[in-house]
Enzyme design. Structure first.
Site, PDB file in Angstrom:
ATOM      1  N   VAL A  21      14.332  58.063  25.384  1.00 51.86           N
ATOM      2  CA  VAL A  21      14.498  59.186  24.634  1.00 51.86           C
ATOM      3  C   VAL A  21      15.906  58.988  23.794  1.00 51.86           C
ATOM      4  CG1 VAL A  21      13.157  60.868  25.939  1.00 51.86           C
ATOM      5  CG2 VAL A  21      15.712  60.438  26.497  1.00 51.86           C
ATOM      6  N   CYS A  22      16.353  59.801  22.866  1.00 52.11           N
ATOM      7  CA  CYS A  22      17.528  59.718  21.985  1.00 52.11           C
ATOM      8  C   CYS A  22      18.543  59.503  23.145  1.00 52.11           C
ATOM      9  CB  CYS A  22      17.619  60.927  21.284  1.00 52.11           C
ATOM     10  SG  CYS A  22      16.627  60.984  19.915  1.00 52.11           S
ATOM     11  N   PRO A  23      19.517  58.768  22.848  1.00 54.85           N
ATOM     12  CA  PRO A  23      19.854  57.773  21.617  1.00 54.85           C
ATOM     13  C   PRO A  23      19.267  56.458  21.692  1.00 54.85           C
ATOM     14  CG  PRO A  23      21.822  58.021  22.663  1.00 54.85           C
ATOM     15  CD  PRO A  23      20.787  58.595  23.505  1.00 54.85           C
ATOM     16  N   ASN A  48       9.463  57.930  21.152  1.00 53.81           N
ATOM     17  CA  ASN A  48      10.447  59.130  21.086  1.00 53.81           C
ATOM     18  C   ASN A  48      10.325  59.610  19.486  1.00 53.81           C
ATOM     19  OD1 ASN A  48      12.059  61.279  22.132  1.00 53.81           O
ATOM     20  ND2 ASN A  48      13.816  59.914  20.926  1.00 53.81           N
TER      21      ASN A  48
ATOM     22  N   GLY B 120      20.951  63.094  25.823  1.00 57.18           N
ATOM     23  CA  GLY B 120      19.910  62.851  24.667  1.00 57.18           C
ATOM     24  C   GLY B 120      19.766  64.176  23.937  1.00 57.18           C
TER      25      GLY B 120
END
Lengths: 83, 472
Positions: A21-23, A48, B120
């Site tokens: 997932v981010c980042p 994602n 996140g």
């Protein structure tokens, strides 16, 4: 789950960051391109959706080309040519 | 087939929320108040998911990838929201209240900033990502924002950090010992409550210089929100975008580039991600409308807090000793997650009402009677529906390192959202738009924290890349 960055052939690389997932996807994408030479191609596979928007703008700003963008199920595949 | 299934899911969730709203209304008309929170939450969730609107990505993507998409989106949202806030304040329809100003705001923002990069997503971002099926965000929100935050405000583990002055100040407030037991209580009553509260339109200078309602538009809107936001847009353009844009421009243009090209560059930056910028505009307007509706509800029912309605309905056990529950009157995250965590811990025998946070200020209603918590659920459901409609929903169990980042980041967000009494929404977005400079202090801390988080991730990912490339 593990990130994979592989050399698939002459001037062709694959980055698989599915599950991340981010980042992470955008950071790994940036770092992969940094390791490549101009004109070489990266197949980026991720799942994602939030990372996609950032990656596209990053490529545009840095002068790289998004050659192809496709979806296979929930996976997104970007084919990127380093500019 | 998959598309059809996703559409059915979207209809099921939307239908269920409509049904729940009708049931609440049928139970008591006072629940209209709670229903408003549900549907504003639902709208926020849809917009956040569609615009990929995450405050964590604003500074993180700038530092990690040089991408200003989200920072621009947030600043655009702020500009529009500050205008609506000023209109509401000038018509006495605002529920906004500024917060105590001090160095604690900066420190809290810093902790929160590191947390949101590790996990996140920011507080609101984590909720919309849960709606996309993101298990890491669930870990961050549940264990960090809910459980972690609740524990943080109720324990005495940090007593060794409390100066004697705070302990004396807190004791002088005269609160009953039954609601003064934790380190956080000493911090709140002994330090935070004594800090100045600042809203530009309420300062003597603004009152003297700006007649009538102009103080809301000039002091709160222009000076505190719009001008700093516009300056930040220019700084972001100059540092991250200008070089690349001018290089491209020079290739297609005959003659030298000038000021007009810079204006074109700023516009190009703002419109680079249309879905984010458009959502920024709409989120700003909806957040303002939310305040308007909540104030309208308060006027209609003759109350200033939902706790009064709960008491009228016979649920006084839900409220604090002041008869209130957490009811911000606008978009807010984290405090309600803390309430949810505390509610769960109470089921395991933990007394969560013996502190100021729940016992005096926010109460501890059952989740189904908690208006702000319904807003958070609304965000998750709204994002779920939008993700399903765009075929972007995927249930992703957190695995490997993501479990560590989710838990650690969530805990830091939970802890970082308390000392400043808010998170990226409540302590930054709402306050800046409302004319409270402490919002910028929190924002500065968040950006600093994000910078540190990105530094760490850069180091971490570089190590992993080097390992992968050993075989080349």
């Amino acid at each position: 789950m593990a990130m994979k960055f592989e050399k698939k052939g002459d001037g062709v690389y694959e980055l698989d960051v599915c599950g991340y997932v981010c980042p992470h996807p955008q950071i790994y994408c940036k770092k992969s391109i940094e390791k490549m030479a101009e004109g070489e191609v990266l197949h980026m596979i991720f799942d994602n959706p939030s990372s996609g928007e950032t990656v596209k703008q990053m490529l545009d700003q840095a002068g790289h080309e998004l050659v192809e963008e496709r979806k296979e199920g929930s996976k997104l595949i970007y084919v990127i040519k380093k500019g | 087939m998959e598309e059809k299934k996703n559409q059915i899911w979207a209809f099921i969730i939307t239908g269920a929320l409509i049904l729940i709203s009708l049931l609440y209304y049928k139970t008591n008309v006072y629940y209209m108040y709670l229903i408003a929170y549900i549907w504003f939450g639902f709208a926020y969730g849809m917009m956040l998911q569609y615009g990929r609107f995450c405050f964590a990505s604003a500074s993180r993507d700038l530092f990690a990838a040089g991408v200003p998409r989200m920072a621009v989106g947030i600043l655009v949202a702020l500009i529009f929201f500050s205008f609506i806030q000023a209109v509401l304040a000038s018509t006495n329809m605002s529920t906004f209240h500024p917060a105590p100003f001090g160095i604690h705001t900066l420190i809290a923002g810093l902790i929160f900033g590191v947390g949101m990069v590790l996990s996140g997503g920011c507080a609101s971002g984590s909720l919309y990502k849960i709606g996309e099926g993101n298990g890491t965000s669930f870990l961050a929100a549940f264990f960090g924002l809910c459980i972690g935050q609740a524990i943080f405000v109720d324990v005495t583990w940090f007593n060794f950090l409390m100066p004697q002055k705070w302990i004396d100040n807190a004791a002088a407030k005269g609160l009953p010992a039954s609601v003064m037991s934790s380190s956080f209580d000493t911090y709140l009553a002994g330090y935070v409550w004594d800090q100045p509260v600042l809203q530009l339109s309420k300062t003597q200078a603004a009152q003297d210089a700006l007649p009538g309602v102009s103080k809301y538009f000039v002091a709160d809107m222009l000076l505190n929100a719009m001008i700093p936001a516009a300056l930040l847009l220019i700084v972001i353009y100059a540092v991250w975008m200008r070089k690349g844009f001018m290089k491209k421009r020079a290739k297609t243009k005959v003659g030298a580039t000038g000021f007009g090209d810079d204006l074109a560059g700023i516009w190009s930056m703002i419109t680079a991600s249309k879905r984010t910028t458009i959502m920024g505009v709409i989120i700003g307007i909806v957040a303002g409308l939310h305040i308007f509706v909540m104030k309208g509800m308060q006027i209609k029912f003759g109350v200033g807090n939902f706790g009064e309605l709960l008491t009228r309905m016979g649920h006084s056990a839900d409220t604090s000793i002041k008869g209130t529950v957490f009811d911000p009157g606008y978009w807010y995250i984290t405090s309600q997650e803390g309430q949810f965590g505390a509610w769960i811990l109470e089921k395991f025998g933990w007394n969560m009402r013996d502190n100021i946070f729940f016992g005096v200020n926010n109460g501890l209603p059952d989740p189904w009677r908690n208006p702000a918590l319904w807003m958070s659920f609304g965000i998750i459901f709204g994002a779920f529906v939008m993700a399903r409609l765009n075929n972007e929903f995927k249930f992703k169990l957190p695995k490997g390192e993501l479990i560590v980042w989710g838990l650690l980041g969530g805990l830091l967000m939970g802890v970082g959202s308390r000392p400043a009494l808010g998170c990226n929404i409540g302590a930054f977005f709402i306050r800046v738009a409302g004319g409270d400079p402490s919002g910028w202090l929190y924002g500065t801390g968040m950006v600093g924290g994000a910078f540190l988080g990105v530094k760490f991730f850069n180091w971490w990912t570089e190590r992993k890349m080097a390992k992968e490339m050993e075989s080349f």
